[in-house]
Each structure stands twice: as C-alpha cells, then as structure tokens.
Design a protein around this motif. Structure first.
Motif, mmCIF file in Angstrom:
data_model
loop_
_atom_site.group_PDB
_atom_site.id
_atom_site.type_symbol
_atom_site.label_atom_id
_atom_site.label_comp_id
_atom_site.label_asym_id
_atom_site.label_seq_id
_atom_site.Cartn_x
_atom_site.Cartn_y
_atom_site.Cartn_z
ATOM 1 N N SER A 103 0.819 -1.212 0.000
ATOM 2 C CA SER A 103 0.000 0.000 0.000
ATOM 3 C C SER A 103 0.852 1.262 0.000
ATOM 4 N N VAL A 104 0.656 2.101 -1.003
ATOM 5 C CA VAL A 104 1.324 3.403 -1.039
ATOM 6 C C VAL A 104 0.880 4.250 0.150
ATOM 7 N N GLN A 105 -0.402 4.147 0.517
ATOM 8 C CA GLN A 105 -0.915 4.933 1.638
ATOM 9 C C GLN A 105 -0.174 4.619 2.931
ATOM 10 N N ASP A 106 0.157 3.338 3.156
ATOM 11 C CA ASP A 106 0.900 2.966 4.361
ATOM 12 C C ASP A 106 2.255 3.663 4.410
ATOM 13 N N PHE A 107 2.895 3.780 3.271
ATOM 14 C CA PHE A 107 4.216 4.419 3.219
ATOM 15 C C PHE A 107 4.105 5.928 3.415
ATOM 16 N N ILE A 108 2.999 6.510 2.986
ATOM 17 C CA ILE A 108 2.765 7.938 3.227
ATOM 18 C C ILE A 108 2.472 8.175 4.704
ATOM 19 N N ASP A 109 1.657 7.293 5.278
ATOM 20 C CA ASP A 109 1.267 7.460 6.681
ATOM 21 C C ASP A 109 2.454 7.383 7.632
ATOM 22 N N ASP A 110 3.433 6.518 7.329
ATOM 23 C CA ASP A 110 4.569 6.391 8.254
ATOM 24 C C ASP A 110 5.775 7.240 7.840
ATOM 25 N N GLY A 111 5.588 8.100 6.825
ATOM 26 C CA GLY A 111 6.615 9.068 6.474
ATOM 27 C C GLY A 111 7.663 8.601 5.496
ATOM 28 N N ARG A 112 7.565 7.363 5.010
ATOM 29 C CA ARG A 112 8.561 6.893 4.050
ATOM 30 C C ARG A 112 8.360 7.472 2.659
ATOM 31 N N LEU A 113 7.154 7.967 2.392
ATOM 32 C CA LEU A 113 6.856 8.647 1.135
ATOM 33 C C LEU A 113 6.086 9.927 1.430
ATOM 34 N N ARG A 114 6.159 10.866 0.497
ATOM 35 C CA ARG A 114 5.406 12.115 0.616
ATOM 36 C C ARG A 114 4.536 12.290 -0.619
ATOM 37 N N GLU A 115 3.338 12.840 -0.399
ATOM 38 C CA GLU A 115 2.442 13.111 -1.522
ATOM 39 C C GLU A 115 3.100 14.079 -2.499
ATOM 40 N N ARG A 116 2.823 13.890 -3.790
ATOM 41 C CA ARG A 116 3.305 14.805 -4.813
ATOM 42 C C ARG A 116 2.355 15.997 -4.925
ATOM 43 N N PRO A 117 2.855 17.166 -5.331
ATOM 44 C CA PRO A 117 1.984 18.335 -5.481
ATOM 45 C C PRO A 117 0.856 18.121 -6.487
ATOM 46 N N ASP A 118 1.115 17.289 -7.525
ATOM 47 C CA ASP A 118 0.086 17.070 -8.544
ATOM 48 C C ASP A 118 -0.929 16.009 -8.134
ATOM 49 N N GLY A 119 -0.736 15.357 -6.978
ATOM 50 C CA GLY A 119 -1.710 14.383 -6.489
ATOM 51 C C GLY A 119 -1.547 12.985 -7.024
ATOM 52 N N THR A 120 -0.752 12.813 -8.078
ATOM 53 C CA THR A 120 -0.617 11.475 -8.655
ATOM 54 C C THR A 120 0.297 10.607 -7.801
ATOM 55 N N ARG A 121 -0.090 9.339 -7.668
ATOM 56 C CA ARG A 121 0.700 8.416 -6.857
ATOM 57 C C ARG A 121 1.385 7.334 -7.693
ATOM 58 N N ASN A 122 1.172 7.311 -8.987
ATOM 59 C CA ASN A 122 1.831 6.286 -9.798
ATOM 60 C C ASN A 122 3.346 6.294 -9.625
ATOM 61 N N PRO A 123 4.005 7.478 -9.630
ATOM 62 C CA PRO A 123 5.460 7.472 -9.438
ATOM 63 C C PRO A 123 5.881 7.035 -8.039
ATOM 64 N N LEU A 124 4.935 6.963 -7.089
ATOM 65 C CA LEU A 124 5.258 6.562 -5.724
ATOM 66 C C LEU A 124 5.212 5.048 -5.537
ATOM 67 N N GLN A 125 4.891 4.314 -6.575
ATOM 68 C CA GLN A 125 4.757 2.866 -6.446
ATOM 69 C C GLN A 125 6.101 2.145 -6.298
ATOM 70 N N THR A 126 7.182 2.775 -6.729
ATOM 71 C CA THR A 126 8.476 2.084 -6.770
ATOM 72 C C THR A 126 8.926 1.602 -5.398
ATOM 73 N N VAL A 127 8.878 2.468 -4.393
ATOM 74 C CA VAL A 127 9.377 2.107 -3.064
ATOM 75 C C VAL A 127 8.559 0.960 -2.451
ATOM 76 N N PRO A 128 7.217 1.017 -2.450
ATOM 77 C CA PRO A 128 6.461 -0.129 -1.926
ATOM 78 C C PRO A 128 6.716 -1.418 -2.705
ATOM 79 N N LEU A 129 6.894 -1.309 -4.024
ATOM 80 C CA LEU A 129 7.183 -2.492 -4.828
ATOM 81 C C LEU A 129 8.502 -3.129 -4.408
ATOM 82 N N LEU A 130 9.558 -2.326 -4.323
ATOM 83 C CA LEU A 130 10.864 -2.865 -3.951
ATOM 84 C C LEU A 130 10.858 -3.394 -2.523
#
Length: 312
Positions: A103-130
């Motif tokens: 879950s990308v949301q889990d990584f945002i909630d615990d601070g490992r990822l930050r929301e992008r200004p444009d709102g898109t989360r597709n580029p944020l998938q890499t870290v949870p995938l790895l």
C-alpha cells in the motif's frame, strides 16, 4: 517457389498451422514454465487491469489442472478505480489465489513517502514495490508490460535483470536468441519477467475475445463525470480533482488502460463489446499509454527514469 514445390506449411490452408494468437499463447506459457523451473519464489503482479488479467489467465493455462504455484502482488496507490479493485478481489477469491498488497498509503502514513503536489501516486509505487520484493524475497516478478506500449518498454528483454536496488541497467541485459532465457542473478538481485512482451494491445483484446475472459466494465463504454486537464479526461476524486476552474461533464467514455485515477485518462467511446473495442483499436494510431497516461508525459524519458529507479 512454384505450386508444385511449395511445402504444405507454406500455404495459408495448412490445417496444422498455428494462428498468431496460438503462437503468442505458447510463448507465454513456455515463459511461465521456465520461471517455475528456474526460480524459487516468483510472484505475479496483478492490478485487475486487462494485461495482468490476461497474464493470470495464461499462468492458469500453463499449470492446469494444478493451481498457479505463485502468489499475486498488487501495489495499491489508494487512488485505484473502485470497479477494478472489486474485480481484483473477486478473481482472487474465485481462483483461491494468495494476494499480497503493498500500500502506497501505508508508506505515506509512516513518512517513508510524501504526496506529490500534482496528487498522482503512480510514481510513488516504486518504493512499496521494492520493499515487497525484498521482504518476501521474491526472485522473479512477472509483469504485464508489452513492447508496443512505450519506447522504454520496447528496450526490455523477456527476462529483465534488476540489481540489488531494483534498478534496470540496459547494458546488463542479456541476449535471448532462440527463446533461451538466462535467469542467473546474484544474491539480492532479481529478475522481472514479461510474458506479454511480444503482444500488442490488439493481440490482447483478440485473445480476450477468443478466450471469453471477463474484464472490469470500466473497459467498455459507460457514462461518467469527468473534467479536462492537460488534454485528458480525468475522473473526479479525493486525489485532487477537479480544481477551481475545472468543471465536471457527463460523457460517454471507456478506459484503454487502468492505473491511478489521477493520471489515467478516459477516451470518448461507444464501444460496448469486445468486438467494438477491437474495431476501435484497429483504427487507432495512438498507443494506449500515449493517449491516456499523464505520468508518461512528465518528460521524454519519464518511463525510462522510473525503470532505472526500480519501477516496471
């Protein structure tokens, strides 16, 4: 070559000749079986999109009547289309599959990822995938990427070696002459596997028609409230759309590809059946990603940059 000397295999009426879909299916089934014999912990990426649906169908064929010996993995952005998530869960239950969700949301909630200004989360998938690949020690990861989708994906081998950081280096990719695949990798590395590499969007839809494969209804014509942004029709949602000045319109549309709602555009269409979609695609001169994916338009090398970071 004269008619008298032509081999029966050279004629279009040869009753034993395979259709192009038969050839593609056989190649994909072979790839699944090769991975099963060569790797210890493969996993299939499954989003509920048409390519992953076809990929799972092929995997079931490859091992029938035994169950598919691999689990499924979905990197959930939290901004997926509800129809697609419902389809994903229904298929998993129907075939008694094991599903891991990163879950990308889990990584945002615990601070490992930050929301992008444009709102898109597709580029944020890499870290949870790895993270999922590392934590579950997956050594082969099946993806539904096809070479016709985008120029960076056209460079891929069927077996795509990734280093210990999940990164793709085109200089380390191996030749695959005569459909011989080299899955050797060092500890910590893994291989991305693309059984649909040689398929086109049209092939996928023709195979869906031949095999009577069920799809989420989002792929067929339906009415939806949309707004225009950067030349694309986007779905309203909590991710940040529409903004001031962006008005909703009710339109008859369908989706050619499915991803994060913030970057996946709809196309005007009245194609209500698989046959209608096939006719529509056959007349199109734009790839599905080129026409409907805003995340691929961030730069000329957007997809390749993400692949080097560990994305598909």
């Amino acid at each position: 070559m004269t008619t008298a000397t032509r081999s029966p295999l050279d004629t279009a009426k040869d009753p034993f000749a395979l259709s192009h879909l038969d050839v593609l299916e056989a190649e994909s089934v072979h790839i699944f079986r090769e991975v099963a014999g060569e790797f210890e912990r493969p996993v299939i990426l499954f989003s509920g999109g048409k390519d992953s649906i076809v990929m799972l169908h092929l995997a079931r064929k490859a091992f029938w009547p035994a169950p598919v010996p691999f689990p499924l993995l979905h990197v959930d952005t939290g901004h997926n289309f509800p129809e697609v998530i419902a389809y994903r869960d229904r298929v998993v239950a129907q075939h008694s599959m094991r599903l891991h969700v990163a879950s990308v949301q889990d990584f945002i909630d615990d601070g490992r990822l930050r929301e992008r200004p444009d709102g898109t989360r597709n580029p944020l998938q890499t870290v949870p995938l790895l993270d999922a690949i590392e934590s579950h020690t997956f050594d082969a990861v099946f993806g539904g990427g096809r070479r016709d989708e985008e120029k960076a994906r056209a460079k891929e081998r069927v077996f795509s070696l990734r280093d210990e950081f999940g990164a793709w280096d085109p200089r380390r990719q191996r030749p695959e002459l005569w459909s011989l695949y080299n899955g050797r990798h060092a500890p910590g590395e893994h291989v991305r596997v693309f059984p649909l590499s040689n398929w086109t969007e049209l092939d996928v839809w023709q195979y869906i028609e031949r095999e009577s494969i069920e799809l989420p209804q989002i792929y067929f014509a339906h009415e939806r409230d949309l707004f225009a942004r950067d030349g694309m029709w986007l779905t309203a949602g909590a991710w940040g759309g529409p903004k001031d000045g962006e008005s909703l319109q009710r339109r008859l549309i369908r989706y050619r590809t499915v991803g994060d709602m913030s970057c996946t555009g709809a196309v005007d269409s009245d194609a209500a059946t698989v046959a209608d979609v096939i006719a529509e695609i056959a007349a199109s001169r734009l790839t599905e990603r080129g026409a409907t994916r805003a995340d691929d338009k961030l730069s000329e090398a957007a997809m390749e940059d993400r692949k080097r970071e560990g994305y598909f």
